[in-house]
Design a protein around this motif. Structure first.
Motif, short mmCIF file in Angstrom:
data_model
loop_
_atom_site.label_atom_id
_atom_site.label_comp_id
_atom_site.label_asym_id
_atom_site.label_seq_id
_atom_site.Cartn_x
_atom_site.Cartn_y
_atom_site.Cartn_z
N UNK A 1 12.26 -10.02 -11.26
CA UNK A 1 12.82 -10.76 -10.13
C UNK A 1 14.19 -10.23 -9.72
N UNK A 2 14.77 -9.35 -10.54
CA UNK A 2 16.12 -8.84 -10.24
C UNK A 2 16.07 -7.83 -9.11
N UNK A 3 16.97 -7.92 -8.12
CA UNK A 3 16.93 -7.02 -6.97
C UNK A 3 17.41 -5.62 -7.31
N UNK A 4 16.88 -4.66 -6.58
CA UNK A 4 17.36 -3.29 -6.65
C UNK A 4 18.70 -3.24 -5.91
N UNK A 5 19.75 -2.76 -6.60
CA UNK A 5 21.08 -2.74 -5.98
C UNK A 5 21.66 -1.33 -5.92
N UNK B 1 15.71 -11.19 4.16
CA UNK B 1 16.53 -11.35 2.96
C UNK B 1 15.68 -11.28 1.69
N UNK B 2 14.74 -10.34 1.67
CA UNK B 2 13.86 -10.17 0.51
C UNK B 2 14.10 -8.77 -0.06
N UNK B 3 14.75 -8.72 -1.18
CA UNK B 3 15.10 -7.44 -1.79
C UNK B 3 13.90 -6.83 -2.50
N UNK B 4 14.03 -5.55 -2.79
CA UNK B 4 13.01 -4.87 -3.58
C UNK B 4 13.25 -5.17 -5.06
N UNK C 1 0.84 -1.21 0.00
CA UNK C 1 0.00 0.00 0.00
C UNK C 1 0.87 1.26 0.00
N UNK C 2 0.30 2.35 -0.49
CA UNK C 2 1.01 3.63 -0.44
C UNK C 2 1.25 4.02 1.01
N UNK C 3 2.45 4.52 1.28
CA UNK C 3 2.81 4.96 2.62
C UNK C 3 3.43 6.35 2.54
N UNK C 4 3.26 7.15 3.61
CA UNK C 4 3.99 8.43 3.66
C UNK C 4 5.49 8.17 3.60
N UNK C 5 6.23 9.12 3.02
CA UNK C 5 7.66 8.92 2.84
C UNK C 5 8.42 8.67 4.13
N UNK C 6 7.93 9.20 5.27
CA UNK C 6 8.68 9.01 6.51
C UNK C 6 8.42 7.65 7.16
N UNK C 7 7.56 6.83 6.52
CA UNK C 7 7.33 5.47 7.02
C UNK C 7 8.12 4.47 6.18
N UNK C 8 8.64 3.44 6.83
CA UNK C 8 9.46 2.44 6.14
C UNK C 8 8.59 1.59 5.22
N UNK C 9 9.09 1.35 4.00
CA UNK C 9 8.41 0.49 3.04
C UNK C 9 9.39 -0.59 2.59
N UNK C 10 9.10 -1.83 2.91
CA UNK C 10 9.99 -2.92 2.56
C UNK C 10 9.96 -4.01 3.61
N UNK C 11 11.08 -4.72 3.76
CA UNK C 11 11.17 -5.80 4.74
C UNK C 11 12.50 -5.72 5.47
N UNK C 12 12.53 -6.28 6.65
CA UNK C 12 13.75 -6.36 7.44
C UNK C 12 13.92 -7.79 7.94
#
Length: 250
Positions: free
Chosen positions: A190-194, A143-146, A129-140
């Motif tokens: 499927x290629x990760x953002x590096x 080991x799942x890359x964007x 979902x869309x999130x405000x820029x000051x909120x984290x978007x992704x995973x920690x």
């Protein structure tokens, strides 16, 4: 308001101020002395004298606002953790590629301008979902890359700014885009953002820095020196190559 009262008016955007005087009683007097003092360094009278109208002057002043220096981009990078960089600098990238697992903006934002983001995480078919820029978007910690990210500007001042973004996915060249709504996805999905670099620019500042002189300078001076030009009655300059500089082949 009673005699001697003070009031401070703060305008967040170009506005007009309307003042009405009413009597306290049916037979009351409408005589009043009202004194208006601007609290900014440049008075409205000065702005009107210099620009012809105070309102366009205020709009230009707001559009020229540069991003706060403490506004940073944070990326959660595999095996490195949270990495912070000022806007306009690479996180990862061609010189230090590393899988990026999440994005977030930290620091102060410009009043009236907001950044929103959503991401694609490896293994997921749908955007977050869309999130405000000051909120984290992704995973920690998973080991799942964007495999994609999408950023956009919103708010009353969004039309006065643009994002200049560069992204690098594994196995591809750097992708460059600019605008207020930018989406990046890996070609294969499927290629990760590096690597990522995000810069916030004022459109007003860029338009003032690029004028006719800058456009002409894009042509090498050596090339300009080989051209003769004349100005027609309509004001359009016509360039003709000097005959002695033109070579022909049989």
């Amino acid at each position: 308001m009673a005699a001697g009262d003070l009031m401070v008016v703060v305008a967040e955007r170009p506005s007009t101020l309307q003042i009405t005087v009413r009597a306290n009683a049916a037979s009351g007097s409408l005589q009043a002395k009202l004194q208006i003092e601007p609290l900014n360094h440049v008075s409205v009278q000065q702005s009107a004298t210099q620009d012809g109208d105070a309102r366009p002057s205020l709009q230009r002043s707001m559009a020229a606002t540069v991003p706060p220096e403490d506004l940073l981009l944070m990326a959660h990078v595999a095996r490195r953790g949270d990495v912070f960089q000022k806007l306009g600098d690479w996180i990862g990238g061609p010189d230090a590629p590393a899988p990026i697992e999440g994005l977030q903006f930290t620091g102060s934002f410009i009043d009236g301008l907001f950044v929103e983001q959503r991401v694609l995480i490896a293994g997921d078919a749908q955007w977050t979902p869309w999130r405000p820029g000051h909120e984290f978007a992704g995973s920690r910690g998973h080991a799942r890359s964007l495999t994609g990210f999408h950023v956009r500007l919103t708010g009353p001042l969004a039309s006065r700014y643009r994002l200049a973004v560069e992204a690098l996915f594994l196995g591809t060249t750097v992708i460059r885009k600019s605008g207020a709504n930018l989406e990046f996805r890996s070609g294969a999905g499927i290629d990760p953002l590096i690597g990522v670099k995000i810069k916030l620019e004022s459109i007003a500042l860029r338009s003032r820095s690029v004028g006719p002189a800058a456009e002409e300078s894009a042509m090498p001076k050596s090339a300009l020196s080989t051209l003769n030009h004349e100005r027609t009655r309509s004001g359009v300059r016509v360039f003709r190559a000097s005959r002695d500089r033109v070579s022909t082949s049989a």
